[in-house]
Design a protein around this motif. Structure first.
Motif, PDB file in Angstrom:
ATOM      1  N   GLY A   1       0.837  -1.249  -0.072  1.00 13.74           N
ATOM      2  CA  GLY A   1       0.017   0.175  -0.025  1.00 13.74           C
ATOM      3  C   GLY A   1       0.687   1.167   0.071  1.00 13.74           C
ATOM      4  N   ALA A   2       1.947   1.223  -0.827  1.00 11.16           N
ATOM      5  CA  ALA A   2       2.882   2.281  -0.576  1.00 11.16           C
ATOM      6  C   ALA A   2       2.849   2.966  -1.897  1.00 11.16           C
ATOM      7  CB  ALA A   2       4.334   1.892  -0.324  1.00 11.16           C
ATOM      8  N   GLY A   3       2.126   2.495  -3.033  1.00 12.16           N
ATOM      9  CA  GLY A   3       2.228   3.119  -4.373  1.00 12.16           C
ATOM     10  C   GLY A   3       3.203   2.699  -5.208  1.00 12.16           C
ATOM     11  N   LYS A   4       3.867   1.650  -4.672  1.00 17.00           N
ATOM     12  CA  LYS A   4       4.924   1.137  -5.583  1.00 17.00           C
ATOM     13  C   LYS A   4       4.798   0.675  -7.007  1.00 17.00           C
ATOM     14  CE  LYS A   4       5.791  -2.388  -2.958  1.00 17.00           C
ATOM     15  NZ  LYS A   4       4.489  -1.995  -2.173  1.00 17.00           N
ATOM     16  N   THR A   5       3.529  -0.032  -7.412  1.00 20.81           N
ATOM     17  CA  THR A   5       3.222  -0.597  -8.535  1.00 20.81           C
ATOM     18  C   THR A   5       2.967   0.645  -9.447  1.00 20.81           C
ATOM     19  OG1 THR A   5       2.488  -2.393  -7.673  1.00 20.81           O
ATOM     20  CG2 THR A   5       1.475  -1.996  -9.984  1.00 20.81           C
ATOM     21  N   THR A   6       2.154   1.676  -9.049  1.00 20.14           N
ATOM     22  CA  THR A   6       1.711   2.965  -9.691  1.00 20.14           C
ATOM     23  C   THR A   6       3.040   3.697 -10.015  1.00 20.14           C
ATOM     24  OG1 THR A   6      -0.262   3.265  -8.664  1.00 20.14           O
ATOM     25  CG2 THR A   6       0.518   5.073  -9.661  1.00 20.14           C
TER      26      THR A   6
ATOM     27  N   CYS B   1       9.279   3.071  -0.551  1.00 18.26           N
ATOM     28  CA  CYS B   1       7.866   3.813  -0.423  1.00 18.26           C
ATOM     29  C   CYS B   1       7.265   3.273   0.892  1.00 18.26           C
ATOM     30  CB  CYS B   1       7.247   3.466  -1.693  1.00 18.26           C
ATOM     31  SG  CYS B   1       7.945   3.947  -3.352  1.00 18.26           S
ATOM     32  N   ARG B   2       7.144   3.904   1.665  1.00 16.06           N
ATOM     33  CA  ARG B   2       6.520   3.813   2.945  1.00 16.06           C
ATOM     34  C   ARG B   2       4.870   3.558   2.553  1.00 16.06           C
ATOM     35  NH1 ARG B   2       4.172   6.214   7.530  1.00 16.06           N
ATOM     36  NH2 ARG B   2       5.013   5.516   9.435  1.00 16.06           N
ATOM     37  N   PRO B   3       4.130   2.657   3.281  1.00 11.10           N
ATOM     38  CA  PRO B   3       2.549   2.690   3.047  1.00 11.10           C
ATOM     39  C   PRO B   3       2.118   3.840   3.496  1.00 11.10           C
ATOM     40  CG  PRO B   3       3.548   0.806   4.152  1.00 11.10           C
ATOM     41  CD  PRO B   3       4.847   1.537   4.131  1.00 11.10           C
ATOM     42  N   GLU B   4       1.059   4.269   2.826  1.00 11.80           N
ATOM     43  CA  GLU B   4       0.471   5.539   2.998  1.00 11.80           C
ATOM     44  C   GLU B   4      -1.052   5.168   3.429  1.00 11.80           C
ATOM     45  OE1 GLU B   4      -1.120   9.224   3.486  1.00 11.80           O
ATOM     46  OE2 GLU B   4       1.126   8.725   3.313  1.00 11.80           O
ATOM     47  N   ALA B   5      -1.408   5.639   4.493  1.00 15.57           N
ATOM     48  CA  ALA B   5      -2.856   5.277   4.971  1.00 15.57           C
ATOM     49  C   ALA B   5      -4.146   5.910   4.075  1.00 15.57           C
ATOM     50  CB  ALA B   5      -3.205   6.028   6.393  1.00 15.57           C
TER      51      ALA B   5
ATOM     52  N   VAL C   1      17.011   4.705   0.229  1.00 14.37           N
ATOM     53  CA  VAL C   1      16.529   5.880   0.126  1.00 14.37           C
ATOM     54  C   VAL C   1      14.928   6.088   0.057  1.00 14.37           C
ATOM     55  CG1 VAL C   1      16.353   8.027  -1.581  1.00 14.37           C
ATOM     56  CG2 VAL C   1      18.426   6.428  -1.636  1.00 14.37           C
ATOM     57  N   ASP C   2      14.293   6.713   1.131  1.00 13.43           N
ATOM     58  CA  ASP C   2      13.131   6.900   1.663  1.00 13.43           C
ATOM     59  C   ASP C   2      12.501   7.839   0.424  1.00 13.43           C
ATOM     60  OD1 ASP C   2      12.995   5.285   3.754  1.00 13.43           O
ATOM     61  OD2 ASP C   2      13.765   7.291   5.022  1.00 13.43           O
TER      62      ASP C   2
ATOM     63  N   VAL D   1       2.233  11.076  -8.042  1.00 16.53           N
ATOM     64  CA  VAL D   1       3.128  10.432  -8.916  1.00 16.53           C
ATOM     65  C   VAL D   1       4.387  10.930  -9.736  1.00 16.53           C
ATOM     66  CG1 VAL D   1       3.227   8.387 -10.426  1.00 16.53           C
ATOM     67  CG2 VAL D   1       1.305   8.703  -9.087  1.00 16.53           C
ATOM     68  N   GLU D   2       3.866  12.068 -10.065  1.00  9.67           N
ATOM     69  CA  GLU D   2       5.092  13.067 -10.770  1.00  9.67           C
ATOM     70  C   GLU D   2       6.229  13.509  -9.944  1.00  9.67           C
ATOM     71  OE1 GLU D   2       1.631  13.544 -10.952  1.00  9.67           O
ATOM     72  OE2 GLU D   2       1.068  12.826 -12.946  1.00  9.67           O
ATOM     73  N   GLU D   3       5.623  13.839  -8.662  1.00  8.90           N
ATOM     74  CA  GLU D   3       6.908  14.450  -8.000  1.00  8.90           C
ATOM     75  C   GLU D   3       7.884  13.123  -7.249  1.00  8.90           C
ATOM     76  OE1 GLU D   3       4.328  17.803  -5.652  1.00  8.90           O
ATOM     77  OE2 GLU D   3       4.190  15.861  -4.901  1.00  8.90           O
ATOM     78  N   ARG D   4       7.182  11.743  -7.358  1.00  6.15           N
ATOM     79  CA  ARG D   4       7.920  10.591  -6.697  1.00  6.15           C
ATOM     80  C   ARG D   4       8.827  10.343  -7.603  1.00  6.15           C
ATOM     81  NH1 ARG D   4       4.459   6.467  -3.725  1.00  6.15           N
ATOM     82  NH2 ARG D   4       5.727   6.436  -2.000  1.00  6.15           N
ATOM     83  N   VAL D   5       8.354  10.181  -9.107  1.00  2.00           N
ATOM     84  CA  VAL D   5       9.273   9.776 -10.269  1.00  2.00           C
ATOM     85  C   VAL D   5      10.243  10.796 -10.424  1.00  2.00           C
ATOM     86  CG1 VAL D   5       9.261   9.874 -12.856  1.00  2.00           C
ATOM     87  CG2 VAL D   5       7.204   8.616 -11.551  1.00  2.00           C
ATOM     88  N   ALA D   6      10.273  11.999 -10.350  1.00  2.00           N
ATOM     89  CA  ALA D   6      11.130  13.158 -10.268  1.00  2.00           C
ATOM     90  C   ALA D   6      12.243  12.975  -9.234  1.00  2.00           C
ATOM     91  CB  ALA D   6      10.448  14.429 -10.427  1.00  2.00           C
TER      92      ALA D   6
END
Length: 177
Positions: free
Chosen positions: A11-16, A115-119, A154-155, A161-166
Motif C-alpha cells: 500500500g505504498a504506491g510502488k506499482t503505480t 516507499c512507505r505505506p500511505e494510509a 533511500v526513502d 506520482v509525478e513528484e515521486r518519479v522526479a
C-alpha cells in the motif's frame, strides 16, 4: 546499469510508481509475488504465501532471478520488489532464510528506493491481507533487510506520482536520460 529496486510495505504506491517510470521509456518489471499469487490462486491447492511461505518464496526466487537477468539486458531497468524482499517476508513469517536468497540478492543497483505505506491509499484485498499497522512493520523489516545486505536505502517522500518519479530520477542520476 544494474536494476534499480522499488520496494516498501504494502500500500505504498510502488506499482503505480513503476508504471509511471515505464512511461519515460525505462524497462520495468512487475511485482513477482502479486503475479504468482494470482496464478497460484487459480490452481487447486496452489502454493500461496499464507499456506506455504517457504515454497512460495522459492517460486518467487525463480521468477525474480529471471527478472533480474532480463533487467540486466537493459541500460536502465526498474523492478517492483526484488530478491531481498523475499528474505524479509520469510523473516516476518518466522521462517529460515536459505543462503540462496542472500547470494541471489546481490547484483542490483546500490540505491534501493523504499516507499512507505500511505494510509490515504491503503486498501486490503486478496493479495494484500495485512492491516495498515502490519504494513508499516513489513516496511521496516524490508528497509532493515536491504540495509543489512549493504544497500543504501533511500526513502521516497510521499507526493504525487509525478513528484515521486522526479525524486527517483534525480536521486539516481537519471534526469535527462
Amino acid at each position: 546499469m544494474k536494476p534499480i529496486i522499488i520496494t516498501g510495505g504494502p500500500g505504498a504506491g510502488k506499482t503505480t510508481l513503476v508504471k509511471a517510470l515505464s512511461e519515460f521509456g525505462y524497462a520495468t518489471f512487475e511485482e513477482a509475488s502479486r503475479r504468482l499469487i494470482a496464478e497460484q490462486s487459480r490452481i487447486p491447492n496452489g502454493v500461496l504465501p499464507w499456506t506455504n511461505l517457504p515454497a512460495f518464496a522459492k517460486l518467487c526466487l525463480a521468477l525474480m532471478r529471471k527478472q533480474k537477468h532480463q533487467a540486466l539486458c537493459h541500460e536502465i531497468a526498474f523492478v517492483d520488489r526484488a530478491i531481498p524482499d523475499i528474505a524479509a517476508y520469510l523473516k516476518i513469517g518466522g521462517c529460515s532464510v536459505e543462503r540462496a536468497f542472500a547470494v541471489e540478492g546481490i547484483g542490483y543497483h546500490h540505491l534501493v528506493f523504499a516507499c512507505r505505506p500511505e494510509a490515504a491509499i491503503y486498501v486490503q484485498d486478496e493479495v494484500r491481507p495485512h492491516r495498515f499497522e502490519e504494513a508499516l512493520q513489513i516496511h521496516q523489516t524490508l528497509v532493515d533487510t536491504y540495509a543489512g545486505q549493504g544497500y543504501q536505502v533511500v526513502d521516497v517522500p510521499w507526493g504525487t506520482v509525478e513528484e515521486r518519479v522526479a525524486f527517483i530520477r534525480r536521486a539516481s542520476g537519471l534526469l535527462g536520460r
